[in-house]
Design a protein around this motif. Structure first.
Motif, PDB file in Angstrom:
ATOM      1  N   GLU B 215       0.837  -1.207   0.000  1.00 33.79           N
ATOM      2  CA  GLU B 215       0.000   0.000   0.000  1.00 33.79           C
ATOM      3  C   GLU B 215       0.880   1.268   0.000  1.00 33.79           C
ATOM      4  N   ILE B 216       1.931   1.255   0.792  1.00 31.59           N
ATOM      5  CA  ILE B 216       2.839   2.416   0.843  1.00 31.59           C
ATOM      6  C   ILE B 216       3.578   2.559  -0.492  1.00 31.59           C
ATOM      7  N   PHE B 217       3.988   1.414  -1.031  1.00 32.82           N
ATOM      8  CA  PHE B 217       4.729   1.369  -2.304  1.00 32.82           C
ATOM      9  C   PHE B 217       3.926   2.016  -3.424  1.00 32.82           C
ATOM     10  N   LYS B 221       1.154   9.421  -2.402  1.00 32.18           N
ATOM     11  CA  LYS B 221       1.400  10.375  -1.321  1.00 32.18           C
ATOM     12  C   LYS B 221       2.267   9.770  -0.209  1.00 32.18           C
ATOM     13  N   ARG B 222       2.596   8.509  -0.308  1.00 32.44           N
ATOM     14  CA  ARG B 222       3.428   7.882   0.729  1.00 32.44           C
ATOM     15  C   ARG B 222       4.789   7.506   0.140  1.00 32.44           C
ATOM     16  N   GLY B 223       4.924   6.250  -0.289  1.00 26.81           N
ATOM     17  CA  GLY B 223       6.219   5.827  -0.838  1.00 26.81           C
ATOM     18  C   GLY B 223       6.430   6.306  -2.263  1.00 26.81           C
ATOM     19  N   ASN B 224       5.342   6.288  -3.044  1.00 28.09           N
ATOM     20  CA  ASN B 224       5.391   6.718  -4.452  1.00 28.09           C
ATOM     21  C   ASN B 224       6.408   5.911  -5.257  1.00 28.09           C
ATOM     22  N   CYS B 225       6.681   4.689  -4.830  1.00 34.26           N
ATOM     23  CA  CYS B 225       7.694   3.858  -5.500  1.00 34.26           C
ATOM     24  C   CYS B 225       7.233   3.433  -6.891  1.00 34.26           C
ATOM     25  N   SER B 226       5.887   3.128  -6.983  1.00 34.53           N
ATOM     26  CA  SER B 226       5.385   2.554  -8.230  1.00 34.53           C
ATOM     27  C   SER B 226       5.294   3.583  -9.346  1.00 34.53           C
ATOM     28  N   VAL B 227       5.634   4.857  -9.052  1.00 33.52           N
ATOM     29  CA  VAL B 227       5.653   5.843 -10.138  1.00 33.52           C
ATOM     30  C   VAL B 227       6.694   5.437 -11.188  1.00 33.52           C
ATOM     31  N   CYS B 228       7.743   4.754 -10.769  1.00 30.61           N
ATOM     32  CA  CYS B 228       8.755   4.250 -11.715  1.00 30.61           C
ATOM     33  C   CYS B 228       8.809   2.719 -11.726  1.00 30.61           C
ATOM     34  N   HIS B 229       8.659   2.109 -10.548  1.00 29.31           N
ATOM     35  CA  HIS B 229       8.684   0.646 -10.457  1.00 29.31           C
ATOM     36  C   HIS B 229       7.247   0.158 -10.613  1.00 29.31           C
ATOM     37  N   GLU B 326       7.824   1.694  11.462  1.00 28.38           N
ATOM     38  CA  GLU B 326       7.098   0.483  11.074  1.00 28.38           C
ATOM     39  C   GLU B 326       6.820   0.489   9.572  1.00 28.38           C
ATOM     40  N   GLU B 327       6.474   1.658   9.047  1.00 28.24           N
ATOM     41  CA  GLU B 327       6.180   1.747   7.611  1.00 28.24           C
ATOM     42  C   GLU B 327       7.425   1.468   6.777  1.00 28.24           C
ATOM     43  N   ARG B 328       8.568   1.909   7.272  1.00 32.30           N
ATOM     44  CA  ARG B 328       9.818   1.635   6.548  1.00 32.30           C
ATOM     45  C   ARG B 328      10.104   0.130   6.553  1.00 32.30           C
ATOM     46  N   ALA B 329       9.856  -0.499   7.702  1.00 34.61           N
ATOM     47  CA  ALA B 329      10.062  -1.953   7.796  1.00 34.61           C
ATOM     48  C   ALA B 329       9.058  -2.681   6.897  1.00 34.61           C
ATOM     49  N   ASP B 330       7.834  -2.145   6.796  1.00 31.53           N
ATOM     50  CA  ASP B 330       6.822  -2.754   5.925  1.00 31.53           C
ATOM     51  C   ASP B 330       7.262  -2.723   4.462  1.00 31.53           C
ATOM     52  N   LEU B 331       7.874  -1.624   4.072  1.00 31.50           N
ATOM     53  CA  LEU B 331       8.365  -1.522   2.690  1.00 31.50           C
ATOM     54  C   LEU B 331       9.433  -2.578   2.418  1.00 31.50           C
ATOM     55  N   VAL B 332      10.320  -2.781   3.378  1.00 34.58           N
ATOM     56  CA  VAL B 332      11.347  -3.820   3.215  1.00 34.58           C
ATOM     57  C   VAL B 332      10.681  -5.194   3.111  1.00 34.58           C
ATOM     58  N   ALA B 333       9.667  -5.429   3.963  1.00 35.47           N
ATOM     59  CA  ALA B 333       8.958  -6.718   3.912  1.00 35.47           C
ATOM     60  C   ALA B 333       8.321  -6.927   2.542  1.00 35.47           C
TER      61      ALA B 333
END
Lengths: 254, 350
Positions: B215-217, B221-229, B326-333
């Motif tokens: 969800e963060i990925f 407005k949170r991780g925004n990772c999927s804008v490129c990945h 916790e959210e950072r750890a969730d992203l790693v998970a």
């Protein structure tokens, strides 16, 4: 005719032998600024202390929630002392500097770096003084990634991550600024202050609350004290050759 | 010789040259097979002039592990794209023949078949073209193509295998490149816990932490990772085939040390931009970034939380992220849930 030939030959020779100024590589260490030289025999000292009165601050515990690995670097609780009250009722970490009185003078910035270290997910020192143009080094002594982010207004703002074991980051502050807050974007509780001056006449009050600005040329000055929570105070002072002026700044608690 | 004779001779030579030039390309001679994409990956497009066959794939596999292709016989493709390290290199920079050090971290070969261009700076348009690069690169295998082909032509086993794959004829570098490319097209990773959860509807395939990380990925407005990945509706390449400057690779003074895509395009906007890598099997392919500076996935997440490194060409999507521990750890998970099966028949041939 012969004269003209000789003149032409001389000209050619001169052109060939004398180095052309525009092709000479610029010496990056060359500094043509006319710096003010300080004559110690015509300079004095401003010294004194920063006193705190009233109710002492409630110490705030640092919450390392964003990075549990930071908490592991400390045994027990760790405090964020925005007001650094010394045992003798004085304050440490107050930045004291010449605010007015040095206009028109330029001082050669030191080549030795002013260094801030990230250790235990904390900046050491919390208050740093540096001159514009002096090298600024940031060291990561922690086994994890940090991010240095000076929130500058007068110099270009930048941020850079620094992983464990990385070389020190090396920068400069281009212009004076009281005060630059240093952030770590990764660990929001980390906070330090850098006082950037265009002269060497600043000091930071120590664990006994005292400070000393040495070698200040004789003259009239406005001295300002800057404390991150309690604000600024100013005092006028006249420095005489070989003289010592003693000031006392007093901050009141709530 | 009369003029007519001379002309006839010239025409004959020209015709011979023409014939040699229009000689049929070394297309695979065997039966074309389909490379099946695992769950979570799109259908694999293969080039019309190099369709996959069992023979070219088996040959490519052998060549991928072939140390003869390096000048001193010590290195193969797999030396830096190791099957035990997610087909990447666990070292920050790969070590070439004679101990020479590369300048960038070796990317994974997994799912490279989907990348529109190859290498961190995209300098190669195809897997076929790419396969020739490291063999000749002086800091990698340091072997001229002619020498490499010569060594293979001297080996009766290889001659037989090439004949079987492309039909009779001398071994050429193009055949070698095509065989390696066909093998690499089989190196697909999908069917990860994420794929089984997201595309397979298997709700228990991912841990609650990884689900929160997803969800963060995905959240702009949170991780925004999927804008490129990228994660699509039907499949998830975890890349966008484009080049971005995230500030990785700055020196101590904050200057870009590798201009990346700019070296190919000379476009100012491409300075310090590198190809978005896939994130599949990312837990197996440490260290990270083109310069291999980040050692762990936590380091990578922290790097992005910090907003990357400021520089004049930083991608506009790079911003400081406000994420709890916790959210950072969730992203790693979540990133750890992207490890798919390495295909069978991808290790060194027996």
């Amino acid at each position: 005719m012969i004269k003209r030939l000789a003149a032409a030959a001389t000209f050619l020779l001169a052109a060939a032998c004398s180095p052309a100024p525009e092709t000479k590589p610029a010496d990056p260490t060359a500094d043509s600024t006319a710096y003010t030289e300080i004559d110690p025999s015509r300079a004095g000292v401003v010294t004194g202390k920063v006193v705190f009165t009233g109710k002492g601050p409630v110490r705030q515990k640092v919450d390392f929630a964003e990075d549990p690995n930071c908490a592991k670097l400390h045994k027990g609780e760790f405090f964020n002392d925005a007001i650094a009250l010394n045992n003798n009722g004085t304050l440490a970490n107050v930045f004291i500097y010449v605010k007015v009185g040095l206009e028109g003078k330029k001082f050669r910035p030191p080549t030795t770096p002013a260094t801030i270290t990230q250790k235990g997910c904390w900046f050491e020192p919390r208050m740093l003084g540096i001159e514009a143009g002096q090298p600024f080094h940031a060291i990561n002594a922690d086994p994890l990634t940090h991010n240095i982010h000076p929130r500058t207004a007068n110099s270009r703002e930048w941020n850079q991550s620094q992983d464990a074991g990385a070389d020190p980051l090396i920068r400069k502050f281009a212009r004076a600024e009281i005060m630059v807050r240093i952030k770590c974007n990764i660990h929001p509780w980390m906070k330090a202050w850098v006082g950037v001056t265009e002269h060497p006449f600043y000091a930071i009050s120590g664990n006994d609350g005292t400070f000393a600005i040495k070698n200040l040329p004789a003259g009239k000055y406005t001295i300002e004290a800057w404390q991150e929570e309690l604000g600024t105070q100013q005092q006028e002072v006249t420095v005489t050759a070989q003289g010592t002026e003693t000031l006392s700044f007093t901050y009141k608690g709530e | 010789m009369t003029l007519r004779q001379q002309l006839a001779c010239f025409a004959a030579i020209a015709a011979a040259q023409l014939f040699s030039c229009s000689r049929p390309q070394p297309t695979p001679s065997g039966v074309v097979i389909e490379i099946k994409s695992p769950l979570g990956l799109p259908r694999l497009e293969t080039p019309a002039d190099n369709p996959p066959t069992s023979e070219t794939i088996a040959l490519g596999r052998r060549l991928f592990y072939e140390k003869k292709l390096s000048a001193d016989g010590t290195l193969s493709c797999a030396s830096c794209h190791s099957p035990t390290a997610g087909f990447a290199d666990p070292r920050r920079f790969s070590v070439g023949v004679g101990g020479k050090l590369g300048a960038r971290n070796a990317p994974t070969v997994l799912n490279a078949a989907y990348s529109p261009v190859q290498f961190w700076d995209g300098r190669s348009p195809s897997l076929e073209d790419q396969a020739g690069g490291p063999i000749a690169n002086p800091v990698e295998m340091n072997m001229s193509h002619d020498l490499a082909v010569g060594r293979l032509n001297a080996d009766p086993e290889y001659v037989k295998q090439f004949d079987g794959a492309f039909g009779p004829g001398p071994i050429t570098v193009l055949k070698l490149q095509r065989a390696i490319a066909s093998f690499e097209r089989t190196l697909l990773s999908g069917n990860s816990p994420f794929d089984r959860y997201f595309f397979g509807g298997e709700r228990s395939a991912m841990s609650p932490a990884a689900i929160r990380g997803l969800e963060i990925f995905n959240n702009a407005k949170r991780g925004n990772c999927s804008v490129c990945h990228k994660i699509g509706e039907q499949n998830a390449p975890f890349a966008d085939g484009k080049f971005h400057n995230i500030g990785a690779g700055l020196n101590a003074e904050g200057e870009l040390t590798d201009l990346g895509r700019f070296t190919q395009t000379k476009d100012e906007h491409d300075k310090g931009a590198f190809k978005t890598p896939t994130l599949r099997n990312i837990a197996q392919t440490a260290p990270y970034m083109h310069d291999g500076k980040q050692k762990t996935l936590k380091d990578v997440v922290d790097f992005y939380v910090g907003g990357g490194n400021s520089n004049p060409y930083l991608d506009k999507e790079m911003k400081e992220l406000k994420l709890t521990g916790e959210e950072r750890a969730d992203l790693v998970a979540f990133l750890e849930a992207l490890t798919g099966d390495i295909p069978a028949n991808s290790g060194p041939p027996k």
